[in-house]
Design a protein around this motif. Structure first.
Motif, PDB file in Angstrom:
ATOM      1  N   ALA A 187       0.830  -1.207   0.000  1.00 57.49           N
ATOM      2  CA  ALA A 187       0.000   0.000   0.000  1.00 57.49           C
ATOM      3  C   ALA A 187       0.862   1.254   0.000  1.00 57.49           C
ATOM      4  O   ALA A 187       1.883   1.338   0.693  1.00 57.49           O
ATOM      5  CB  ALA A 187      -0.910  -0.007   1.229  1.00 57.49           C
ATOM      6  N   THR A 188       0.443   2.246  -0.787  1.00 52.17           N
ATOM      7  CA  THR A 188       1.096   3.549  -0.789  1.00 52.17           C
ATOM      8  C   THR A 188       0.675   4.320   0.461  1.00 52.17           C
ATOM      9  O   THR A 188      -0.249   3.922   1.178  1.00 52.17           O
ATOM     10  CB  THR A 188       0.702   4.347  -2.040  1.00 52.17           C
ATOM     11  OG1 THR A 188      -0.711   4.591  -1.997  1.00 52.17           O
ATOM     12  CG2 THR A 188       1.045   3.585  -3.312  1.00 52.17           C
ATOM     13  N   THR A 189       1.342   5.453   0.693  1.00 48.11           N
ATOM     14  CA  THR A 189       1.016   6.264   1.861  1.00 48.11           C
ATOM     15  C   THR A 189      -0.430   6.754   1.805  1.00 48.11           C
ATOM     16  O   THR A 189      -1.150   6.734   2.811  1.00 48.11           O
ATOM     17  CB  THR A 189       1.982   7.462   1.966  1.00 48.11           C
ATOM     18  OG1 THR A 189       3.332   6.977   2.058  1.00 48.11           O
ATOM     19  CG2 THR A 189       1.659   8.304   3.190  1.00 48.11           C
ATOM     20  N   ASP A 190      -0.882   7.187   0.613  1.00 46.01           N
ATOM     21  CA  ASP A 190      -2.268   7.667   0.481  1.00 46.01           C
ATOM     22  C   ASP A 190      -3.270   6.562   0.785  1.00 46.01           C
ATOM     23  O   ASP A 190      -4.288   6.794   1.451  1.00 46.01           O
ATOM     24  CB  ASP A 190      -2.508   8.208  -0.933  1.00 46.01           C
ATOM     25  CG  ASP A 190      -1.815   9.540  -1.154  1.00 46.01           C
ATOM     26  OD1 ASP A 190      -1.491  10.195  -0.154  1.00 46.01           O
ATOM     27  OD2 ASP A 190      -1.595   9.906  -2.318  1.00 46.01           O
ATOM     28  N   MET A 191      -2.986   5.351   0.301  1.00 43.52           N
ATOM     29  CA  MET A 191      -3.878   4.227   0.579  1.00 43.52           C
ATOM     30  C   MET A 191      -3.878   3.888   2.070  1.00 43.52           C
ATOM     31  O   MET A 191      -4.917   3.571   2.648  1.00 43.52           O
ATOM     32  CB  MET A 191      -3.463   3.001  -0.238  1.00 43.52           C
ATOM     33  CG  MET A 191      -3.700   3.120  -1.732  1.00 43.52           C
ATOM     34  SD  MET A 191      -3.090   1.679  -2.625  1.00 43.52           S
ATOM     35  CE  MET A 191      -4.095   0.374  -1.911  1.00 43.52           C
ATOM     36  N   LEU A 192      -2.697   3.983   2.667  1.00 45.37           N
ATOM     37  CA  LEU A 192      -2.597   3.669   4.092  1.00 45.37           C
ATOM     38  C   LEU A 192      -3.375   4.663   4.945  1.00 45.37           C
ATOM     39  O   LEU A 192      -3.999   4.279   5.945  1.00 45.37           O
ATOM     40  CB  LEU A 192      -1.121   3.660   4.530  1.00 45.37           C
ATOM     41  CG  LEU A 192      -0.345   2.363   4.306  1.00 45.37           C
ATOM     42  CD1 LEU A 192       1.118   2.554   4.656  1.00 45.37           C
ATOM     43  CD2 LEU A 192      -0.941   1.230   5.141  1.00 45.37           C
ATOM     44  N   ILE A 193      -3.348   5.937   4.574  1.00 41.57           N
ATOM     45  CA  ILE A 193      -4.120   6.931   5.335  1.00 41.57           C
ATOM     46  C   ILE A 193      -5.605   6.583   5.301  1.00 41.57           C
ATOM     47  O   ILE A 193      -6.309   6.660   6.313  1.00 41.57           O
ATOM     48  CB  ILE A 193      -3.867   8.348   4.782  1.00 41.57           C
ATOM     49  CG1 ILE A 193      -2.451   8.802   5.123  1.00 41.57           C
ATOM     50  CG2 ILE A 193      -4.880   9.336   5.361  1.00 41.57           C
ATOM     51  CD1 ILE A 193      -2.084  10.173   4.604  1.00 41.57           C
ATOM     52  N   GLY A 194      -6.091   6.152   4.116  1.00 41.60           N
ATOM     53  CA  GLY A 194      -7.487   5.734   4.024  1.00 41.60           C
ATOM     54  C   GLY A 194      -7.780   4.510   4.870  1.00 41.60           C
ATOM     55  O   GLY A 194      -8.799   4.438   5.563  1.00 41.60           O
ATOM     56  N   THR A 195      -6.864   3.527   4.811  1.00 44.60           N
ATOM     57  CA  THR A 195      -7.052   2.298   5.599  1.00 44.60           C
ATOM     58  C   THR A 195      -7.040   2.586   7.091  1.00 44.60           C
ATOM     59  O   THR A 195      -7.918   2.135   7.840  1.00 44.60           O
ATOM     60  CB  THR A 195      -5.946   1.277   5.261  1.00 44.60           C
ATOM     61  OG1 THR A 195      -5.991   0.977   3.874  1.00 44.60           O
ATOM     62  CG2 THR A 195      -6.120   0.004   6.074  1.00 44.60           C
ATOM     63  N   VAL A 196      -6.018   3.336   7.532  1.00 39.66           N
ATOM     64  CA  VAL A 196      -5.884   3.628   8.960  1.00 39.66           C
ATOM     65  C   VAL A 196      -7.058   4.489   9.439  1.00 39.66           C
ATOM     66  O   VAL A 196      -7.546   4.317  10.564  1.00 39.66           O
ATOM     67  CB  VAL A 196      -4.533   4.313   9.254  1.00 39.66           C
ATOM     68  CG1 VAL A 196      -4.456   4.764  10.704  1.00 39.66           C
ATOM     69  CG2 VAL A 196      -3.381   3.361   8.946  1.00 39.66           C
ATOM     70  N   SER A 197      -7.526   5.408   8.605  1.00 39.52           N
ATOM     71  CA  SER A 197      -8.687   6.222   8.979  1.00 39.52           C
ATOM     72  C   SER A 197      -9.900   5.347   9.247  1.00 39.52           C
ATOM     73  O   SER A 197     -10.630   5.549  10.223  1.00 39.52           O
ATOM     74  CB  SER A 197      -9.008   7.233   7.868  1.00 39.52           C
ATOM     75  OG  SER A 197      -7.964   8.163   7.707  1.00 39.52           O
TER      76      SER A 197
END
Length: 419
Positions: A187-197
């Motif tokens: 996962a990219t950083t942008d995808m991770l922010i969505g996942t973690v959110s």
């Protein structure tokens, strides 16, 4: 999902205050009065109990209240319609579509204080009373909520590293596979922010980021704070940042950073009742053969050589007793404390600055370069080591042909009187 705010309050341990809170926070290991007669090896092992002592201060009470209320506010937001709408938006983000924050940030704050004053221990004790290791289960719809997650700010302020650490911590508590799934998906950083959110929205009440001062010395610092801000807006959870005064300088750079850093700020203890109470409790844990009482002389010495930092006080008392036991002195006094200060804490000498020194004033009149000024102390009992200090400074001035007045001014208040 239920919208009754009292429902979440009833699921949490009751909030404490006053004496009940102090008693719950306090940690005083059991002490065997007959320890002085036990073998040397056993006494040395028991000596480490000093590090288990926790005496709650005003700081600890404020931290507990701040964390409890922030956690409660965050958990209550999960019971709103906005939380459901935000869940759909986070799913859009995971799919690569445009998305927006709906739920908004519940709270962000900082806990900033000098190293060694007990911030992390106070946070740990507070969380232990707030059900940190428990899981709140909600039936409709079924959810598992973690009251609090604590992560460390990466040394290089890596956004991706911190997001992955949050997922790993959630997996530890819920036995889930968010972390492994993110690694497999690369996962990219942008995808991770969505996942973690989404994970935070579903499962996390309060998120604490320790060692936040790492952002001050990293080029990625602002990116990390930006990611935390986005996480707050997309999940509605409360986020607390814990660090040393270095981080305050970073947050003061811009208004949007300063707004995120509003919170609690602490320094070392002044020479007042809190410091004296702490010393009296810790000093009672003596493992030498000849215990001694704590007098004003030892109190003043401890303050002058610790700067009011409780971690330094504990280290001094521990190492002084260790030296006393190993050397056969078997007594805790100024002599063994001084040995511990000189031999074990030499690297800390330049960092120890008492926040408030006991009052003493020296009136000095110049009688010529290199000559000793007339000295009169207005409070002779303020510090017992003052005469020794002045004599050493006088000796230094004589040996190096220096003016005594500037030397004195570095250590005590000096008033020059024209004669």
């Amino acid at each position: 999902m239920t919208t009754n705010p009292l429902d979440m309050i009833n699921r949490l341990p009751p909030m404490l205050a006053g004496d009940a809170l102090k008693n719950a926070l306090k940690v005083c290991p059991a002490f065997d009065d007959g320890i002085a007669q036990m073998p040397q090896a056993l006494r040395l092992m028991r000596l480490s109990q000093l590090y288990d002592i926790f005496v709650p201060s005003r700081m600890a009470e404020e931290i507990y209240s701040k964390l409890y209320l922030a956690m409660l506010r965050s958990l209550q937001k999960k019971e709103t319609a906005d939380a459901t709408a935000q869940s759909y938006e986070n799913h859009r983000a995971l799919c690569g579509f445009n998305y927006r924050g709906i739920i908004g940030g519940a709270d962000s704050f900082t806990i900033i204080g000098t190293s060694g004053i007990g911030k992390s221990t106070a946070v740990s004790r507070a969380l232990s009373l707030m059900g940190q290791h428990g899981i709140i289960e909600v039936e409709t719809p079924y959810q598992k909520l973690i009251p609090c997650i604590v992560v460390q700010c990466p040394y290089d302020s890596s956004v991706k590293g911190m997001l992955l650490e949050i997922l790993r911590k959630v997996d530890e508590v819920l036995d889930s596979t968010y972390y492994a799934s993110a690694l497999r998906a690369r996962a990219t950083t942008d995808m991770l922010i969505g996942t973690v959110s989404q994970v935070a929205l579903n499962h996390i009440g309060l998120l604490l980021v320790d060692e936040i001062q790492n952002v001050a010395n990293s080029k990625n610092g602002k990116s990390l704070i930006g990611a935390l801000t986005q996480l707050i807006n997309n999940s509605g959870i409360s986020i607390g940042m814990i660090g040393t005064p270095e981080s305050a300088v970073f947050f003061e750079q811009a208004a949007h950073l300063a707004r995120r850093s509003v919170g609690l700020n602490f320094s070392a203890l002044p020479y007042e009742e809190e410091f004296k109470e702490f010393c009296s409790i810790v000093y009672a844990y003596q493992y030498v053969k000849h215990p001694s009482p704590l007098t004003e002389k030892e109190l003043l010495w401890l303050y002058g050589h610790s700067g009011g930092v409780v971690a330094v006080v504990v280290t001094l008392l521990h190492d002084a007793q260790e030296i006393a036991i190993l050397s056969g002195r078997e007594c805790l006094n100024i002599e063994t404390l001084h040995l511990a200060y000189e031999q074990r804490l030499s690297m800390l000498h330049s960092y120890i600055h008492p926040s408030v020194t006991p009052k003493r004033t020296v009136h000095a009149s110049r009688t010529g370069k290199g000559k000793t000024p007339a000295v009169a102390e207005t409070d002779a009992s303020a510090i017992d080591t003052s005469e020794d200090l002045i004599s050493r400074l006088v000796q230094k001035a004589k040996e190096e042909n220096l003016d005594i007045v500037p030397l004195l001014a570095k250590h005590i208040s000096v008033t020059e009187v024209q004669i």
